[in-house]
Design a protein around this motif. Structure first.
Motif, PDB file in Angstrom:
ATOM      1  N   LYS A  12      39.017  47.155  20.571  1.00 51.13           N
ATOM      2  CA  LYS A  12      37.280  46.523  20.721  1.00 51.13           C
ATOM      3  C   LYS A  12      36.653  47.498  21.839  1.00 51.13           C
ATOM      4  O   LYS A  12      37.387  47.823  22.998  1.00 51.13           O
ATOM      5  N   LEU A  13      35.602  48.102  21.395  1.00 52.98           N
ATOM      6  CA  LEU A  13      34.864  48.694  22.341  1.00 52.98           C
ATOM      7  C   LEU A  13      33.564  48.209  22.717  1.00 52.98           C
ATOM      8  O   LEU A  13      32.888  47.661  21.725  1.00 52.98           O
ATOM      9  N   ARG A  14      32.942  48.343  23.867  1.00 51.08           N
ATOM     10  CA  ARG A  14      31.606  47.865  24.220  1.00 51.08           C
ATOM     11  C   ARG A  14      31.214  48.750  25.423  1.00 51.08           C
ATOM     12  O   ARG A  14      31.720  49.582  25.873  1.00 51.08           O
ATOM     13  N   PRO A  15      29.846  48.673  25.478  1.00 51.33           N
ATOM     14  CA  PRO A  15      29.305  49.513  26.718  1.00 51.33           C
ATOM     15  C   PRO A  15      29.666  49.023  27.956  1.00 51.33           C
ATOM     16  O   PRO A  15      30.087  47.893  28.432  1.00 51.33           O
ATOM     17  N   MET A  16      29.794  50.036  28.874  1.00 51.02           N
ATOM     18  CA  MET A  16      30.320  49.658  30.356  1.00 51.02           C
ATOM     19  C   MET A  16      29.277  49.102  31.081  1.00 51.02           C
ATOM     20  O   MET A  16      28.019  49.515  31.078  1.00 51.02           O
ATOM     21  N   THR A  17      29.653  48.257  31.815  1.00 51.11           N
ATOM     22  CA  THR A  17      28.662  47.505  32.836  1.00 51.11           C
ATOM     23  C   THR A  17      29.102  47.685  34.214  1.00 51.11           C
ATOM     24  O   THR A  17      30.246  47.800  34.440  1.00 51.11           O
ATOM     25  N   PRO A  18      28.415  47.431  35.204  1.00 53.51           N
ATOM     26  CA  PRO A  18      28.737  47.469  36.591  1.00 53.51           C
ATOM     27  C   PRO A  18      29.866  46.345  36.848  1.00 53.51           C
ATOM     28  O   PRO A  18      30.685  46.662  37.784  1.00 53.51           O
ATOM     29  N   THR A  19      30.181  45.431  36.160  1.00 50.07           N
ATOM     30  CA  THR A  19      30.933  44.154  36.419  1.00 50.07           C
ATOM     31  C   THR A  19      32.354  45.029  36.089  1.00 50.07           C
ATOM     32  O   THR A  19      33.636  44.739  36.406  1.00 50.07           O
ATOM     33  N   ASP A  20      32.407  46.110  35.138  1.00 51.18           N
ATOM     34  CA  ASP A  20      33.772  46.669  35.071  1.00 51.18           C
ATOM     35  C   ASP A  20      34.099  47.602  35.902  1.00 51.18           C
ATOM     36  O   ASP A  20      35.127  48.321  35.972  1.00 51.18           O
ATOM     37  N   ALA A  21      33.390  48.096  36.997  1.00 54.15           N
ATOM     38  CA  ALA A  21      33.701  48.905  38.106  1.00 54.15           C
ATOM     39  C   ALA A  21      34.949  48.866  38.763  1.00 54.15           C
ATOM     40  O   ALA A  21      35.687  49.741  38.581  1.00 54.15           O
ATOM     41  N   PRO A  22      35.553  47.653  39.052  1.00 58.27           N
ATOM     42  CA  PRO A  22      37.199  47.598  39.639  1.00 58.27           C
ATOM     43  C   PRO A  22      38.011  48.537  38.739  1.00 58.27           C
ATOM     44  O   PRO A  22      38.990  49.120  39.130  1.00 58.27           O
ATOM     45  N   ALA A  23      37.970  47.816  37.192  1.00 61.73           N
ATOM     46  CA  ALA A  23      38.993  48.329  36.421  1.00 61.73           C
ATOM     47  C   ALA A  23      38.805  49.891  35.868  1.00 61.73           C
ATOM     48  O   ALA A  23      39.790  50.466  36.036  1.00 61.73           O
ATOM     49  N   VAL A  24      37.530  50.090  35.880  1.00 57.75           N
ATOM     50  CA  VAL A  24      37.304  51.560  35.611  1.00 57.75           C
ATOM     51  C   VAL A  24      37.627  52.404  36.724  1.00 57.75           C
ATOM     52  O   VAL A  24      38.228  53.520  36.311  1.00 57.75           O
ATOM     53  N   LEU A  25      37.429  52.141  37.783  1.00 53.77           N
ATOM     54  CA  LEU A  25      37.884  53.065  38.986  1.00 53.77           C
ATOM     55  C   LEU A  25      39.366  53.068  38.924  1.00 53.77           C
ATOM     56  O   LEU A  25      39.949  54.063  39.413  1.00 53.77           O
ATOM     57  N   ALA A  26      39.763  51.849  38.934  1.00 54.45           N
ATOM     58  CA  ALA A  26      41.565  51.737  38.900  1.00 54.45           C
ATOM     59  C   ALA A  26      42.115  52.517  37.836  1.00 54.45           C
ATOM     60  O   ALA A  26      43.005  53.249  37.959  1.00 54.45           O
ATOM     61  N   ILE A  27      41.686  52.737  36.791  1.00 51.89           N
ATOM     62  CA  ILE A  27      42.081  53.555  35.461  1.00 51.89           C
ATOM     63  C   ILE A  27      41.872  55.086  35.837  1.00 51.89           C
ATOM     64  O   ILE A  27      42.400  56.032  35.713  1.00 51.89           O
ATOM     65  N   TYR A  28      40.463  55.348  36.584  1.00 48.66           N
ATOM     66  CA  TYR A  28      40.350  56.719  36.989  1.00 48.66           C
ATOM     67  C   TYR A  28      41.332  57.216  38.049  1.00 48.66           C
ATOM     68  O   TYR A  28      42.007  58.068  37.967  1.00 48.66           O
ATOM     69  N   ALA A  29      41.788  56.248  39.066  1.00 48.01           N
ATOM     70  CA  ALA A  29      42.606  56.458  39.985  1.00 48.01           C
ATOM     71  C   ALA A  29      44.196  56.734  39.237  1.00 48.01           C
ATOM     72  O   ALA A  29      44.685  57.579  39.856  1.00 48.01           O
ATOM     73  N   GLU A  30      44.354  56.071  38.329  1.00 44.55           N
ATOM     74  CA  GLU A  30      45.581  56.316  37.871  1.00 44.55           C
ATOM     75  C   GLU A  30      45.789  57.672  36.965  1.00 44.55           C
ATOM     76  O   GLU A  30      46.727  58.249  37.083  1.00 44.55           O
ATOM     77  N   GLY A  31      44.537  58.153  36.550  1.00 49.03           N
ATOM     78  CA  GLY A  31      44.391  59.338  35.886  1.00 49.03           C
ATOM     79  C   GLY A  31      44.781  60.461  36.769  1.00 49.03           C
ATOM     80  O   GLY A  31      45.307  61.429  36.813  1.00 49.03           O
ATOM     81  N   ILE A  32      43.862  60.098  38.129  1.00 52.37           N
ATOM     82  CA  ILE A  32      44.094  60.999  39.192  1.00 52.37           C
ATOM     83  C   ILE A  32      45.392  61.306  39.578  1.00 52.37           C
ATOM     84  O   ILE A  32      45.885  62.506  40.030  1.00 52.37           O
ATOM     85  N   ALA A  33      46.036  60.096  39.625  1.00 53.23           N
ATOM     86  CA  ALA A  33      47.395  60.329  40.208  1.00 53.23           C
ATOM     87  C   ALA A  33      48.553  60.948  39.541  1.00 53.23           C
ATOM     88  O   ALA A  33      49.241  61.593  40.052  1.00 53.23           O
TER      89      ALA A  33
END
Length: 170
Positions: free
Chosen positions: A3-24
């Protein structure tokens, strides 16, 4: 089914955590840390921005576009970012997100998408090719890596591009 949906500001913690995993991994970006939400939000186009969800509604990945320039002539060009949570990798989710991002970009009137991918990240290069991106060339020694397994090494970046077949270019 993903399931896909538009990103919202409430997704910020998860989105930034996934970004940090990629960076790592040291194979996703020259960035050494995820930004705060304000800077992340300011650096992305308003749409399309997507998140993928697991069966319980948890965010498993995201995709967004960044402007390539503030000059109006480049208003229809976006740089692709696709990140998948470590636990969800290897299942085709990145390709699903990227194809949805391509479709959404065309709905927004973008005519060109670009991607810069570390040469060693062959899975990402292959995924982009599957979604219609072509290799333009390699920028050799584009930047010196400051973190991860290749810290201190100059990295080659494969430049890729996808031209829309829907949004016409006169």
């Amino acid at each position: 089914m993903t399931k896909l949906r538009p990103m919202t500001p409430t997704d910020a913690p998860a989105v930034l955590a996934i970004y940090a995993e990629g960076i790592a991994t040291g194979h996703a970006t020259f960035e050494s840390a995820a930004p705060d939400w304000v800077h992340f939000d300011e650096g992305k186009l308003a749409a399309p921005r997507l998140v993928s969800l697991d069966g319980e509604g948890g965010v498993t990945g995201w995709a967004a576009l960044s402007p390539v320039s503030s000059r109006c002539v480049y208003g229809g060009v976006g740089e692709v970012s696709v990140y998948v949570a470590e636990a969800a990798r290897g299942k085709g989710l990145g390709r699903i997100l990227l194809q949805a991002l391509v479709d959404g970009s065309e709905a927004e009137g973008l005519w060109t998408l670009t991607a810069g991918i570390f040469a060693e990240n062959t899975a990402s290069i292959r995924m982009h090719e599957q979604c219609g991106f072509e290799r333009l060339g390699v920028r050799c020694g584009l930047g010196k890596m400051g973190h991860g397994p290749m810290a201190g090494r100059w990295r080659d970046v494969v430049q890729m591009e996808r031209r829309s077949t829907v949004v016409g270019i006169d």
